[in-house]
Design a protein around this motif. Structure first.
Motif, PDB file in Angstrom:
ATOM      1  N   LEU A  19       0.827  -1.204   0.000  1.00  0.00           N
ATOM      2  CA  LEU A  19       0.000   0.000   0.000  1.00  0.00           C
ATOM      3  C   LEU A  19       0.866   1.260   0.000  1.00  0.00           C
ATOM      4  CD1 LEU A  19      -2.362  -1.591   2.526  1.00  0.00           C
ATOM      5  CD2 LEU A  19      -3.197  -0.677   0.363  1.00  0.00           C
ATOM      6  N   GLY A  20       1.992   1.214   0.704  1.00  0.00           N
ATOM      7  CA  GLY A  20       2.904   2.341   0.675  1.00  0.00           C
ATOM      8  C   GLY A  20       3.468   2.569  -0.712  1.00  0.00           C
ATOM      9  N   GLU A  21       3.836   1.486  -1.373  1.00  0.00           N
ATOM     10  CA  GLU A  21       4.316   1.576  -2.755  1.00  0.00           C
ATOM     11  C   GLU A  21       3.239   2.170  -3.650  1.00  0.00           C
ATOM     12  OE1 GLU A  21       4.616  -1.829  -6.001  1.00  0.00           O
ATOM     13  OE2 GLU A  21       6.244  -1.996  -4.529  1.00  0.00           O
ATOM     14  N   ALA A  22       2.003   1.731  -3.465  1.00  0.00           N
ATOM     15  CA  ALA A  22       0.893   2.249  -4.269  1.00  0.00           C
ATOM     16  C   ALA A  22       0.679   3.738  -4.023  1.00  0.00           C
ATOM     17  CB  ALA A  22      -0.385   1.476  -3.952  1.00  0.00           C
ATOM     18  N   ALA A  23       0.792   4.162  -2.765  1.00  0.00           N
ATOM     19  CA  ALA A  23       0.613   5.576  -2.440  1.00  0.00           C
ATOM     20  C   ALA A  23       1.690   6.433  -3.101  1.00  0.00           C
ATOM     21  CB  ALA A  23       0.622   5.773  -0.925  1.00  0.00           C
ATOM     22  N   VAL A  24       2.925   5.944  -3.098  1.00  0.00           N
ATOM     23  CA  VAL A  24       4.022   6.680  -3.743  1.00  0.00           C
ATOM     24  C   VAL A  24       3.766   6.807  -5.242  1.00  0.00           C
ATOM     25  CG1 VAL A  24       6.471   6.588  -4.337  1.00  0.00           C
ATOM     26  CG2 VAL A  24       5.744   6.068  -2.003  1.00  0.00           C
TER      27      VAL A  24
END
Length: 369
Positions: A287-292
């Motif tokens: 999810l962090g990767e997606a947010a970035v």
């Protein structure tokens, strides 16, 4: 000699899922019509699951199983490394399986391990308690890692935030009760369940990690903070709701289904629907990767336009521009401790373990402008 029928054979012949067969054969919930069909097919195929339980109770085969939702997820890879390191030191082989986050696939893998007389299993669960009850009742030693299976019926929270349903089992064991209290949080209560799973777990202190992150963002002046979650992040969402306080803007609590595409869609939709948000707590590294990626696509600058905190410290987090502030949990240690618990299983039930988290401050958070 004819090949012995498997639980998958029964499911296919009955036209139901493997999880449904497991529930019926272990006495779980099912409609009368489904129960009758499954039992009839099991009898026709001469499927005898009770023999598996006798085998497990009578002899220890050696080796253990490990089930995780996604082997490409860096955190689960770290957890698997910990399990393998402990197993190597004990001279134990490990059967590794990926469930894809699918309860049906998970139930099928559990059935396969039972049929191979694997008597010890470490799992990051995808299915609910009814998925896991047959293995535990058959005599398999199970240790859950990262989180516990959801109850078969929704948990109703009475508190400042009503998040997705999930929570730990509670039993008479003080260690299990302590994990239960940790996961349900202060001021929140779960509907009672008469037959909780009797299995230890190794989990991180999600509550402390999320609360520390939200407190840090509040200190930077952020008021509209969002939470981006996925499967198994119910405790983190509940902790987020407690940390931000009532009333919780539920539009700022968004869940994906687990895949990278779903995570990206959830992050992108969140940014576009709520341009007023100033900070995001991502519940996991996918999810962090997606947010970035979503922020980059939408020309949102981190941290000038939006601050970002990610749960899980993975190698690429430091390589981002700017490097990501993270809530670090000890994935490898979690796997090692879970393997220790499953190897020590015997007459004395192992105690559940709660591991600490740490907020590592980097460059992805800044003062609210």
């Amino acid at each position: 000699m004819d090949k012995r029928a498997t639980i998958k054979d029964v499911a296919e012949a009955a036209g139901v899922g493997v999880a449904t067969v497991s529930r019926v054969l272990s006495g779980g919930s099912a409609s009368p019509h489904t129960r009758e069909r499954v039992l009839a097919v099991a009898a026709q195929l001469d499927y005898r699951p009770s023999a598996l339980g006798r085998n497990l109770r009578q002899r220890r085969t050696g080796g253990m199983g490990l089930l995780v939702p996604d082997l490409t997820d860096t955190f689960y890879a770290q957890l698997a490394e910990g399990v393998l390191a402990c197993a190597r030191s004990a001279g134990e082989p490990v059967l590794l399986g990926s469930t894809g986050g699918d309860p049906e696939q998970e139930a099928e893998l559990i059935g396969m391990l039972l049929e191979q007389s694997v008597d010890r299993l470490i799992a990051v669960p995808s299915g609910d308690e009814e998925t896991w009850a047959p293995a535990i009742r058959a005599g398999m030693t199970v240790v859950f890692a990262d989180h516990l299976p959801a109850p078969p019926s929704p948990v109703s929270y009475s508190g400042p935030f009503s998040g997705p349903s999930s929570g730990p089992s509670s039993g008479d064991d003080p260690a299990v009760r302590s994990v239960h209290d940790l996961m349900l949080l202060d001021g929140l209560s779960a509907a009672p369940r008469s037959r909780p799973l009797d299995a230890p777990s190794v989990v991180a202190d999600d509550r402390a990690g999320i609360r520390t992150a939200v407190r840090y963002l509040r200190g930077l002046g952020h008021k509209r903070i969002a939470f981006l979650g996925g499967p198994g992040h119910d405790r983190r969402a509940a902790a987020f709701g407690e940390a931000v306080g009532a009333p919780v803007d539920e539009e700022l609590v968004v869940f994906g289904t687990g895949s990278r595409d779903s995570a990206y869609a959830a992050a992108s939709g969140l940014f576009q629907s709520r341009p007023d948000l100033s900070a995001v707590v991502a519940g996991g590294n996918v999810l962090g990767e997606a947010a970035v990626l979503a922020a980059r696509e939408l020309d949102l600058r981190v941290p000038r336009d939006v601050s970002l905190v990610m749960y899980d410290d993975v190698p690429w987090a430091e390589l981002c521009s700017p490097p990501l502030t993270v809530i670090a949990q000890p994935g490898r240690d979690m796997g090692y401790r879970a393997a220790e618990l499953v190897l020590r299983s015997g007459a004395r039930k192992p105690r559940s373990v709660v591991l600490p988290t740490e907020l590592i401050i980097r460059g992805s958070c800044g003062p609210h402008r």
